[in-house]
Write a protein that holds these residues in place. Structure first.
Motif, PDB file in Angstrom:
ATOM      1  N   GLU A 113       0.861  -1.175   0.000  1.00 21.08           N
ATOM      2  CA  GLU A 113       0.000   0.000   0.000  1.00 21.08           C
ATOM      3  C   GLU A 113       0.895   1.222   0.000  1.00 21.08           C
ATOM      4  O   GLU A 113       1.914   1.257   0.699  1.00 21.08           O
ATOM      5  CB  GLU A 113      -0.919   0.009   1.214  1.00 21.08           C
ATOM      6  N   ALA A 114       0.546   2.240  -0.790  1.00 18.76           N
ATOM      7  CA  ALA A 114       1.415   3.410  -0.909  1.00 18.76           C
ATOM      8  C   ALA A 114       0.596   4.643  -1.252  1.00 18.76           C
ATOM      9  O   ALA A 114      -0.469   4.557  -1.872  1.00 18.76           O
ATOM     10  CB  ALA A 114       2.461   3.166  -1.999  1.00 18.76           C
ATOM     11  N   GLU A 115       1.146   5.797  -0.856  1.00 17.27           N
ATOM     12  CA  GLU A 115       0.586   7.070  -1.273  1.00 17.27           C
ATOM     13  C   GLU A 115       1.168   7.438  -2.633  1.00 17.27           C
ATOM     14  O   GLU A 115       2.369   7.262  -2.877  1.00 17.27           O
ATOM     15  CB  GLU A 115       0.904   8.164  -0.253  1.00 17.27           C
ATOM     16  N   THR A 116       0.308   7.927  -3.511  1.00 19.79           N
ATOM     17  CA  THR A 116       0.746   8.278  -4.854  1.00 19.79           C
ATOM     18  C   THR A 116       0.164   9.640  -5.231  1.00 19.79           C
ATOM     19  O   THR A 116      -0.663  10.205  -4.512  1.00 19.79           O
ATOM     20  CB  THR A 116       0.273   7.246  -5.896  1.00 19.79           C
ATOM     21  N   THR A 117       0.580  10.128  -6.381  1.00 24.83           N
ATOM     22  CA  THR A 117       0.050  11.394  -6.900  1.00 24.83           C
ATOM     23  C   THR A 117      -1.427  11.292  -7.261  1.00 24.83           C
ATOM     24  O   THR A 117      -2.072  12.313  -7.505  1.00 24.83           O
ATOM     25  CB  THR A 117       0.845  11.825  -8.137  1.00 24.83           C
ATOM     26  N   MET A 118      -1.963  10.059  -7.305  1.00 30.74           N
ATOM     27  CA  MET A 118      -3.375   9.842  -7.615  1.00 30.74           C
ATOM     28  C   MET A 118      -4.130   9.290  -6.409  1.00 30.74           C
ATOM     29  O   MET A 118      -5.203   8.719  -6.556  1.00 30.74           O
ATOM     30  CB  MET A 118      -3.507   8.870  -8.801  1.00 30.74           C
ATOM     31  N   GLY A 119      -3.579   9.448  -5.211  1.00 30.27           N
ATOM     32  CA  GLY A 119      -4.204   8.917  -4.013  1.00 30.27           C
ATOM     33  C   GLY A 119      -3.575   7.599  -3.589  1.00 30.27           C
ATOM     34  O   GLY A 119      -2.593   7.130  -4.174  1.00 30.27           O
ATOM     35  N   ALA A 120      -4.168   6.981  -2.571  1.00 25.59           N
ATOM     36  CA  ALA A 120      -3.624   5.729  -2.038  1.00 25.59           C
ATOM     37  C   ALA A 120      -3.825   4.593  -3.042  1.00 25.59           C
ATOM     38  O   ALA A 120      -4.866   4.498  -3.699  1.00 25.59           O
ATOM     39  CB  ALA A 120      -4.298   5.380  -0.717  1.00 25.59           C
ATOM     40  N   VAL A 121      -2.814   3.728  -3.156  1.00 23.51           N
ATOM     41  CA  VAL A 121      -2.876   2.560  -4.030  1.00 23.51           C
ATOM     42  C   VAL A 121      -2.515   1.320  -3.223  1.00 23.51           C
ATOM     43  O   VAL A 121      -1.487   1.289  -2.535  1.00 23.51           O
ATOM     44  CB  VAL A 121      -1.896   2.701  -5.225  1.00 23.51           C
ATOM     45  N   HIS A 122      -3.386   0.324  -3.265  1.00 24.78           N
ATOM     46  CA  HIS A 122      -3.103  -1.014  -2.736  1.00 24.78           C
ATOM     47  C   HIS A 122      -2.917  -1.891  -3.973  1.00 24.78           C
ATOM     48  O   HIS A 122      -3.860  -2.141  -4.703  1.00 24.78           O
ATOM     49  CB  HIS A 122      -4.278  -1.491  -1.884  1.00 24.78           C
ATOM     50  N   LEU A 123      -1.690  -2.341  -4.200  1.00 19.34           N
ATOM     51  CA  LEU A 123      -1.340  -2.940  -5.491  1.00 19.34           C
ATOM     52  C   LEU A 123      -2.311  -4.019  -5.931  1.00 19.34           C
ATOM     53  O   LEU A 123      -2.834  -3.976  -7.043  1.00 19.34           O
ATOM     54  CB  LEU A 123       0.082  -3.502  -5.450  1.00 19.34           C
ATOM     55  N   ASP A 124      -2.554  -5.032  -5.097  1.00 21.84           N
ATOM     56  CA  ASP A 124      -3.395  -6.149  -5.530  1.00 21.84           C
ATOM     57  C   ASP A 124      -4.819  -5.719  -5.842  1.00 21.84           C
ATOM     58  O   ASP A 124      -5.454  -6.263  -6.753  1.00 21.84           O
ATOM     59  CB  ASP A 124      -3.406  -7.250  -4.464  1.00 21.84           C
ATOM     60  N   LYS A 170      -6.282  -5.393 -10.022  1.00 23.95           N
ATOM     61  CA  LYS A 170      -7.472  -6.138 -10.447  1.00 23.95           C
ATOM     62  C   LYS A 170      -7.078  -7.185 -11.488  1.00 23.95           C
ATOM     63  O   LYS A 170      -6.213  -8.012 -11.242  1.00 23.95           O
ATOM     64  CB  LYS A 170      -8.547  -5.180 -10.961  1.00 23.95           C
ATOM     65  N   ASP A 171      -7.693  -7.151 -12.684  1.00 27.60           N
ATOM     66  CA  ASP A 171      -7.386  -8.147 -13.706  1.00 27.60           C
ATOM     67  C   ASP A 171      -6.520  -7.559 -14.817  1.00 27.60           C
ATOM     68  O   ASP A 171      -6.563  -8.022 -15.949  1.00 27.60           O
ATOM     69  CB  ASP A 171      -8.667  -8.735 -14.289  1.00 27.60           C
ATOM     70  N   HIS A 172      -5.739  -6.549 -14.487  1.00 28.43           N
ATOM     71  CA  HIS A 172      -4.887  -5.891 -15.471  1.00 28.43           C
ATOM     72  C   HIS A 172      -3.445  -6.397 -15.398  1.00 28.43           C
ATOM     73  O   HIS A 172      -3.015  -6.959 -14.394  1.00 28.43           O
ATOM     74  CB  HIS A 172      -4.868  -4.377 -15.233  1.00 28.43           C
ATOM     75  N   TRP A 173      -2.708  -6.143 -16.454  1.00 27.40           N
ATOM     76  CA  TRP A 173      -1.259  -6.201 -16.421  1.00 27.40           C
ATOM     77  C   TRP A 173      -0.774  -4.881 -15.828  1.00 27.40           C
ATOM     78  O   TRP A 173      -1.459  -3.864 -15.925  1.00 27.40           O
ATOM     79  CB  TRP A 173      -0.683  -6.375 -17.819  1.00 27.40           C
ATOM     80  N   ASN A 201      -4.665  -3.593 -21.965  1.00 27.85           N
ATOM     81  CA  ASN A 201      -5.124  -3.879 -20.609  1.00 27.85           C
ATOM     82  C   ASN A 201      -3.983  -3.747 -19.600  1.00 27.85           C
ATOM     83  O   ASN A 201      -3.846  -4.557 -18.673  1.00 27.85           O
ATOM     84  CB  ASN A 201      -5.751  -5.284 -20.513  1.00 27.85           C
ATOM     85  N   VAL A 202      -3.161  -2.714 -19.767  1.00 30.55           N
ATOM     86  CA  VAL A 202      -1.978  -2.495 -18.926  1.00 30.55           C
ATOM     87  C   VAL A 202      -2.142  -1.195 -18.149  1.00 30.55           C
ATOM     88  O   VAL A 202      -2.576  -0.181 -18.704  1.00 30.55           O
ATOM     89  CB  VAL A 202      -0.695  -2.421 -19.785  1.00 30.55           C
ATOM     90  N   ARG A 203      -1.774  -1.235 -16.880  1.00 34.37           N
ATOM     91  CA  ARG A 203      -1.778  -0.038 -16.050  1.00 34.37           C
ATOM     92  C   ARG A 203      -0.332   0.335 -15.684  1.00 34.37           C
ATOM     93  O   ARG A 203       0.351  -0.450 -15.018  1.00 34.37           O
ATOM     94  CB  ARG A 203      -2.593  -0.267 -14.772  1.00 34.37           C
ATOM     95  N   ILE A 243       7.217  -6.071 -15.250  1.00 37.38           N
ATOM     96  CA  ILE A 243       5.934  -6.329 -15.888  1.00 37.38           C
ATOM     97  C   ILE A 243       5.256  -7.451 -15.111  1.00 37.38           C
ATOM     98  O   ILE A 243       5.819  -8.542 -14.955  1.00 37.38           O
ATOM     99  CB  ILE A 243       6.091  -6.687 -17.373  1.00 37.38           C
ATOM    100  N   ILE A 244       4.062  -7.159 -14.614  1.00 37.57           N
ATOM    101  CA  ILE A 244       3.320  -8.070 -13.741  1.00 37.57           C
ATOM    102  C   ILE A 244       2.047  -8.501 -14.454  1.00 37.57           C
ATOM    103  O   ILE A 244       1.327  -7.664 -15.006  1.00 37.57           O
ATOM    104  CB  ILE A 244       2.979  -7.362 -12.412  1.00 37.57           C
ATOM    105  N   ASP A 245       1.785  -9.813 -14.478  1.00 36.45           N
ATOM    106  CA  ASP A 245       0.620 -10.312 -15.216  1.00 36.45           C
ATOM    107  C   ASP A 245      -0.652 -10.223 -14.362  1.00 36.45           C
ATOM    108  O   ASP A 245      -0.602  -9.857 -13.182  1.00 36.45           O
ATOM    109  CB  ASP A 245       0.889 -11.726 -15.754  1.00 36.45           C
ATOM    110  N   PRO A 246      -1.813 -10.543 -14.941  1.00 34.02           N
ATOM    111  CA  PRO A 246      -3.081 -10.404 -14.192  1.00 34.02           C
ATOM    112  C   PRO A 246      -3.184 -11.303 -12.966  1.00 34.02           C
ATOM    113  O   PRO A 246      -4.020 -11.063 -12.096  1.00 34.02           O
ATOM    114  CB  PRO A 246      -4.145 -10.768 -15.240  1.00 34.02           C
ATOM    115  N   ARG A 247      -2.339 -12.333 -12.878  1.00 31.02           N
ATOM    116  CA  ARG A 247      -2.338 -13.181 -11.680  1.00 31.02           C
ATOM    117  C   ARG A 247      -1.398 -12.657 -10.602  1.00 31.02           C
ATOM    118  O   ARG A 247      -1.260 -13.272  -9.544  1.00 31.02           O
ATOM    119  CB  ARG A 247      -1.938 -14.615 -12.061  1.00 31.02           C
TER     120      ARG A 247
END
Length: 224
Positions: A28-39, A43-46, A78-80, A141-145
């Motif tokens: 979990e991290a603070e970012t320029t777009m608000g808090a992000v919890h990676l998992d 979601k189902d994105h790369w 489908n990549v973020r 590069i992280i896959d959808p799983r």
């Protein structure tokens, strides 16, 4: 042995380097777009996670702009994108202003403030031969799983080639979808190599338009 000494020895051991196929460590991290919890955010994105030494660095200024210009290409796949720097959040937001002023685009994807260096250390981004706040300019590069499928490190002086990163994503997604390999310099639309693990029967059933084998272990095929 005293319990405190055992704990000290355990926590002083170096972290094992992440390998291809490993689960990407959640955070979990603070970012320029608000808090992000990676998992949750993934979601189902790369995901393309890429790090920067710090705010207000020249090469990375051009790179963040380059990624923003490629947002349509990433969305199509489908990549973020997710950037990281070991800088205070306030500095990162000021840096985005500089990027917009100098490059004509403002990054609309999150940039992580990893001032504590927890994420950078867990992912092996810290540069062992530099000061302790300089990250290697890494790409994961992280896959959808949630598995790490590719990682690249760049020196601070060389800008990343995001066209090549897109090409690698196309290749990864192709091999994720079909039991094939991609040859040198492969581009979308080119023939792929049938996995040598497939039997001849399965190979012909899956890829009826395959070319005559050049070698027993080298069989090209157009993709379905």
């Amino acid at each position: 042995m005293k319990y405190w000494l055992v704990a000290l020895l355990i926590y002083s051991l170096p972290l094992q380097a992440l390998q291809l196929g490993d689960a990407a460590p959640d955070f979990e991290a603070e970012t320029t777009m608000g808090a992000v919890h990676l998992d949750h955010w993934r979601k189902d994105h790369w995901v393309v996670l890429f790090s920067h030494p710090a705010s207000f660095t020249p090469v990375c200024t051009t790179e963040l702009a380059a990624v923003e210009r490629l947002q349509g290409a990433f969305e199509k796949r489908n990549v973020r994108p997710l950037a990281l720097a070991v800088s205070p959040l306030g500095d990162l937001k000021k840096w985005l202003d500089d990027i917009e002023e100098s490059q004509g685009v403002r990054p609309s994807f999150p940039v992580i403030s990893d001032q504590s260096r927890n994420i950078s250390t867990r992912y092996g981004m810290m540069h062992p031969r530099s000061n302790n706040v300089t990250t290697v300019r890494s790409v994961f590069i992280i896959d959808p799983r949630g598995r790490i499928r590719l990682k690249i490190d760049y020196p601070p002086s060389i800008g990343r080639n995001f066209d090549e990163i897109l090409r690698a994503i196309d290749a990864l997604q192709t091999t994720y979808r079909y039991p094939v390999l991609t040859p040198a310099d492969w581009q979308p639309g080119d023939n792929a190599i049938i996995s040598p693990k497939l039997s001849d029967g399965d190979s012909k059933a899956l890829f009826p338009d395959q070319e005559e084998a050049i070698l027993p272990y080298l069989k090209y095929t157009p993709l379905p």
